[in-house]
Every structure is written in C-alpha cells, then in structure tokens.
Write an enzyme that holds these catalytic residues in place. Structure first.
Site, short mmCIF file in Angstrom:
data_model
loop_
_atom_site.label_atom_id
_atom_site.label_comp_id
_atom_site.label_asym_id
_atom_site.label_seq_id
_atom_site.Cartn_x
_atom_site.Cartn_y
_atom_site.Cartn_z
N LYS A 156 -10.47 0.37 -2.46
CA LYS A 156 -10.33 0.15 -1.02
C LYS A 156 -10.61 1.43 -0.24
CE LYS A 156 -7.00 -1.18 2.59
NZ LYS A 156 -5.64 -1.68 2.89
N LYS B 53 -6.96 3.44 -3.27
CA LYS B 53 -7.39 3.44 -1.87
C LYS B 53 -7.62 4.87 -1.42
CE LYS B 53 -5.38 2.10 2.64
NZ LYS B 53 -4.23 1.40 3.27
N ASP C 196 0.86 -1.19 0.00
CA ASP C 196 0.00 0.00 0.00
C ASP C 196 0.90 1.23 0.00
OD1 ASP C 196 -1.76 -2.12 0.58
OD2 ASP C 196 -3.07 -0.82 1.75
#
Length: 318
Positions: free
Chosen positions: A254, A218, A155
């Site tokens: 996400k 995300k 991430d």
C-alpha cells in the site's frame, strides 16, 4: 481480503547482508516516471481498477460523524452512476477498497456503511499514529479498541527509532504483538519510509514486518515530509517478492501519502504489475492510501465519457 500472512520466526540472516544500489533504484524510478500512460478505454479501465483499490481516507483533527457519513456515501458511489452506465460498468458493484478513519470515528463509519447496505471494510489507523511515539501497552489497547468498534483492517505504525538503531528483534516483537492484538482484523504495517534513513533500512523493515505477520506493508502515514515515492515502492515490492519466494506467503502493498492524480495511480498499478505480477492487482493485495485521489480519477472518467472537463457542480460529491 486475501488469506492471512502467518509470518515466520525471526530470520536475521535474511537482512544481515542487505545492500541496496541506490543510484540504480533511482534510475529505475526515473524511467518509471517517463512511462507513457494508457489512453482511451484502456485508461478508463485502469482508472476503475484503481478506484477499487483505494482506501478512501479522512484523518483530520476536525473529523465529525457527518463528514465520515459523507465519506462512506462516496465510498459506495465513487463514480457518478451515469458515467458508469456510459462505460457499461454500472452493474459491476464498483466501490472503493475500504474506508480509513481514526479509531474514534470507526463506529460512525461502520454504522454509515451498514445503513447504506454495503460490505466495504472499515480500516482504522492505530498504534500511536502517526508518530508511533507511544508506549507499546497504549498501542495494543488502541488496536483492541478499534477492532472492538468494528474495524476489519488496522493500519499500525512502527517505532522508527527501532529501525534507526538497528533493534530488529525489538521491531519484530512489537509488530508481532500488534498482530496478536488485531485478532481477525487484517493488519497493514506503516513503515514511515521517509523517516527510516536509507533504502536498505526500508528493505530490512519491510522484511521484519512480514516475518512478524503483517498482511500488508505500507509506505507512509501521509504526515511525513516525504511519503510514497517510486524508489521506496520498488524496494518494498522486491522485499515482498523475496518474502513470497522464501515462504510462499503473499503480502499486500500500500503506497500512501501524496498520491493525488489519476496518472500517478495508473503508474503505481503498472509498477505493481511489473514487479509483482497481475495477481497483486486486486484489493486483497494492493491498496492506494488517498484522500483526494478519487476526485481526479472521477474528473478523468468524466472527460473520457463526455469529452469536456468537469465543472465543480458536475462532481459535487468529489
């Protein structure tokens, strides 16, 4: 996870004339909040689906090997076994989607999950998380170390200044280099939407991130003042849909930060179903970034099965 997003060449024409009707998006988000939630067995089914999409996360300065091991145990056993048996779901292999930690704790998580005999992927934040205010060389080195330690998902966090100053070529190149540093590990790109200034910037950053090869986009690090919100989610999902129409490549979504209740989790699932379709309702294309959400989901399932509210000792591992 699903197949990789190979990305595309930088196409500034896709974002040059973007306009987001903020009042319309906000009205749509308010309507989403008023959706009537599902009840009974349908609610339990949606909640179990949400469990399989959770990136169970600990990102604290006081993380230790012991609390990472505890997190990994919970990742493999997210819902009490007797509750799953009552729902006839005890043999379905329900686990969370991934365990997410800092790079320094990746080895601890990998070893704990290996010892538990499960194949849950370890995700690591990297690239100057959470601020992104580190040199690119340092970001790339951190990514490579996390992968070397055993992380199968990375991430990364973008440099918000590149968005705020309209340096789209620089943003594309930074994310592209991060993607190369990830190697075979899937890459989720954190946009830190609460710090991008406008919904138009959220859309543009989403498109650039996908062009650069992000496998997921995300919302947030969870450390910003404003994290995952429904208006931002709508804009990002419509960017994902547009990218899919343009390229045929599916990119995951996400939301992360501030998602604490079972009702919120179900609403996010329903929003994904409405905006992107049932195909996205899998851990390969949808994740929920959360540290405390699982506790509330397990409480709701406990109530559904037993008809009473859980006391603290009933869900000791929550």
């Amino acid at each position: 996870m699903a197949g990789r997003n190979p990305g595309t060449e930088l196409e500034l024409g896709w974002i040059s004339k973007v306009h987001v009707n903020r009042p319309a998006v906000v009205r749509h988000a308010e309507r989403i909040k008023k959706w009537r939630t599902v009840k009974g067995n349908w609610q339990a089914a949606w909640l179990l689906k949400a469990v399989t999409c959770i990136d169970l996360t600990t990102l604290s300065g006081d993380d230790t090997p012991s609390n990472v091991h505890r997190l990994c145990f919970k990742a493999k056993h997210p819902i009490r076994e007797d509750l799953l048996k009552a729902l006839d779901m005890h043999d379905k292999g329900i686990t969370v989607g991934a365990v997410c930690v800092y790079p320094a704790r990746v080895t601890d998580a990998v070893n704990a999950l290996k010892a538990a005999g499960c194949n849950i992927p370890v995700a690591s934040v990297a690239a100057g998380f959470p601020s992104g205010q580190t040199p690119l060389e340092t970001k790339l080195a951190e990514i490579k170390l996390a992968v070397e330690y055993g992380a199968r998902e990375i991430d990364i966090v973008i440099s918000r200044s590149l968005v705020l100053t309209g340096q789209w070529e620089g943003l594309y190149e930074e994310i592209r280099q991060c993607r190369e540093a990830c190697g075979e590990a899937h890459m989720k790109t954190i946009l830190a939407t609460g710090e991008l200034g406008s919904l138009a910037n959220v859309y543009k950053a989403s498109m650039i991130a996908m062009m650069a090869g992000s496998d997921f986009i995300k919302t947030s690090t969870g450390k910003e003042v404003e994290n995952a919100t429904f208006p931002v989610g709508v804009v990002m999902m419509r960017a994902i849909r547009e990218f899919y129409w343009q390229t045929g490549n599916k990119v995951g979504f996400k939301p992360a930060g501030g998602i604490r209740t079972a009702k919120e989790a179900i609403t996010w699932l329903m929003l994904v179903k409405e905006e992107l379709g049932v195909e996205w309702l899998t851990p390969e294309l949808f994740r929920l970034g959360a540290s405390s959400l699982l506790e509330d989901i397990e409480k709701q399932i406990f109530y559904h099965v037993t008809g009473s509210y859980a006391l603290r000792h009933d869900l000791a591992m929550a």
